[in-house]
Motif scaffolding. Structure first.
Motif, short mmCIF file in Angstrom:
data_model
loop_
_atom_site.label_atom_id
_atom_site.label_comp_id
_atom_site.label_asym_id
_atom_site.label_seq_id
_atom_site.Cartn_x
_atom_site.Cartn_y
_atom_site.Cartn_z
N VAL A 1 80.25 42.96 -48.96
CA VAL A 1 80.71 43.97 -48.33
C VAL A 1 78.83 44.34 -47.62
CG1 VAL A 1 80.69 46.48 -49.46
CG2 VAL A 1 81.70 44.59 -50.58
N PRO A 2 79.30 45.49 -46.41
CA PRO A 2 77.87 45.68 -46.66
C PRO A 2 77.61 46.89 -47.15
CG PRO A 2 79.60 46.83 -44.73
CD PRO A 2 80.73 45.56 -46.00
N ALA B 1 71.78 39.13 -36.49
CA ALA B 1 70.41 39.56 -35.73
C ALA B 1 69.47 40.79 -36.53
CB ALA B 1 70.22 39.25 -34.53
N SER B 2 70.52 41.56 -37.19
CA SER B 2 70.22 43.12 -37.36
C SER B 2 70.20 42.94 -39.54
CB SER B 2 71.43 44.37 -37.61
OG SER B 2 72.44 43.74 -38.26
N SER B 3 69.08 44.02 -38.90
CA SER B 3 68.41 43.34 -40.44
C SER B 3 69.83 43.98 -42.00
CB SER B 3 67.66 44.51 -40.77
OG SER B 3 67.50 46.23 -40.03
N ALA B 4 70.18 44.93 -41.63
CA ALA B 4 71.13 44.98 -42.21
C ALA B 4 71.53 44.43 -43.01
CB ALA B 4 72.62 46.05 -41.78
N ARG B 5 71.58 44.52 -44.94
CA ARG B 5 72.43 44.19 -46.11
C ARG B 5 74.11 43.79 -46.25
NH1 ARG B 5 68.48 44.59 -50.68
NH2 ARG B 5 68.95 46.49 -50.75
N TRP B 6 74.48 42.36 -46.80
CA TRP B 6 75.32 42.54 -47.35
C TRP B 6 74.92 42.11 -49.14
CZ3 TRP B 6 79.51 42.91 -43.82
CH2 TRP B 6 80.06 42.61 -42.70
N TRP B 7 76.08 42.85 -50.07
CA TRP B 7 76.40 42.65 -51.40
C TRP B 7 77.98 41.83 -51.20
CZ3 TRP B 7 75.00 47.15 -54.72
CH2 TRP B 7 74.63 48.12 -54.49
N TRP B 8 77.16 40.31 -51.24
CA TRP B 8 78.13 39.41 -51.94
C TRP B 8 78.29 38.80 -53.15
CZ3 TRP B 8 77.05 34.18 -53.63
CH2 TRP B 8 77.66 33.27 -53.41
N ALA B 9 79.44 38.48 -53.76
CA ALA B 9 79.31 39.05 -55.07
C ALA B 9 80.23 37.29 -55.30
CB ALA B 9 79.93 39.49 -55.73
N TRP B 10 80.41 36.49 -56.01
CA TRP B 10 81.32 35.08 -55.43
C TRP B 10 81.03 35.04 -57.35
CZ3 TRP B 10 79.69 29.99 -57.75
CH2 TRP B 10 80.45 28.79 -57.97
N TRP B 11 82.59 34.78 -57.65
CA TRP B 11 82.67 34.11 -59.29
C TRP B 11 83.51 32.48 -59.12
CZ3 TRP B 11 84.05 38.33 -56.86
CH2 TRP B 11 83.87 39.88 -57.85
N ASP B 12 82.87 32.15 -60.28
CA ASP B 12 82.92 30.23 -59.70
C ASP B 12 84.72 30.32 -60.57
OD1 ASP B 12 82.67 28.05 -59.72
OD2 ASP B 12 81.39 27.64 -61.67
#
Length: 242
Positions: free
Chosen positions: A181-182, A231-242
């Motif tokens: 999610v951005p 290339a932008s400085s925008a962050r994304w929230w990354w979540a992963w379930w095994d």
């Protein structure tokens, strides 16, 4: 005085062409005649020899649920059921065609393939194509696939990743194990700024769960990160379930 008596037994075989049976008659001298009738196959009765050890009155049957060894495997049988529907339901419901553009290069092994970057309208379409039972699929402790697909239709920029299990495997399905999610979308939903922490905390997970519309019983992901995807400085929230 001794008296010796000798009994002589003779056997006669009669073939009756009308009922295709063999009548065995044992006639001991001085005793009444007894007879037993044993059926013989009608295709070639003269070549058949009765087997005294075989129970000819019982018919051959297979146990319930056990395939008969005499069945023709080429004959079309009942449709094989999988975990969420008839075999090849992914093709029949056009799920395979919808996900084809999102399959990751090098991650397709035939009955298993990964996909990425599913979002927006395509996520909504996938949800409508899935059978009711398949909408409750979960990758172990991940949220239900229907909840993640619904979130992808609401949140601009949210992308989903997962994998496809194809026939002939019994567990044919679509599973989602990753959400990205951005951060701008999270700020837009919460209405408050995000701290500059370099690593996500449990509080970040609670915020993400709220944005995704998950319940209080949602299980935290096995991994959660802040990513910069371009290339932008925008962050994304990354979540992963095994």
């Amino acid at each position: 005085m001794r008296v010796s008596l000798t009994l002589t037994a003779t056997s006669q075989v009669h073939i009756d062409d009308e009922d295709t049976s063999v009548t065995l008659r044992a006639t001991p001298t001085g005793e009444a005649t007894t007879a037993s009738t044993v059926p013989i196959p009608a295709d070639n009765p003269t070549d058949w020899v009765p087997d005294s050890t075989q129970d000819t009155t019982a018919s051959a049957q297979t146990e319930p649920g056990v395939e008969s060894p005499y069945e023709d495997p080429t004959e079309e049988g009942p449709v094989r059921e999988g975990m969420y529907g008839p075999m090849h339901w992914l093709d029949d419901r056009h799920v395979t065609a919808l996900l084809a553009p999102y399959i990751c290069e090098g991650w397709d092994t035939g009955d298993y393939a990964r996909f990425a970057d599913l979002s927006g309208e395509e996520a909504r379409r996938l949800r409508t194509l899935l059978p009711p039972l398949a909408r409750d699929d979960r990758q172990n402790n991940a949220p239900r696939i229907s909840d993640l697909l619904r979130a992808a239709t609401r949140i601009d920029g949210l992308t989903l990743e997962g994998y496809v299990i194809r026939a002939p495997r019994w567990d044919e399905r679509v599973s989602i194990d990753t959400v990205c999610v951005p951060e701008s979308a999270i700020i837009a939903h919460t209405g408050r700024p995000i701290d500059d922490a370099s690593c996500p905390s449990y509080e970040h997970w609670l915020t993400l769960a709220q944005v995704l519309g998950l319940g209080a019983d949602a299980v935290p992901p096995d991994e959660m990160r802040f990513l910069v995807r371009d290339a932008s400085s925008a962050r994304w929230w990354w979540a992963w379930w095994d």
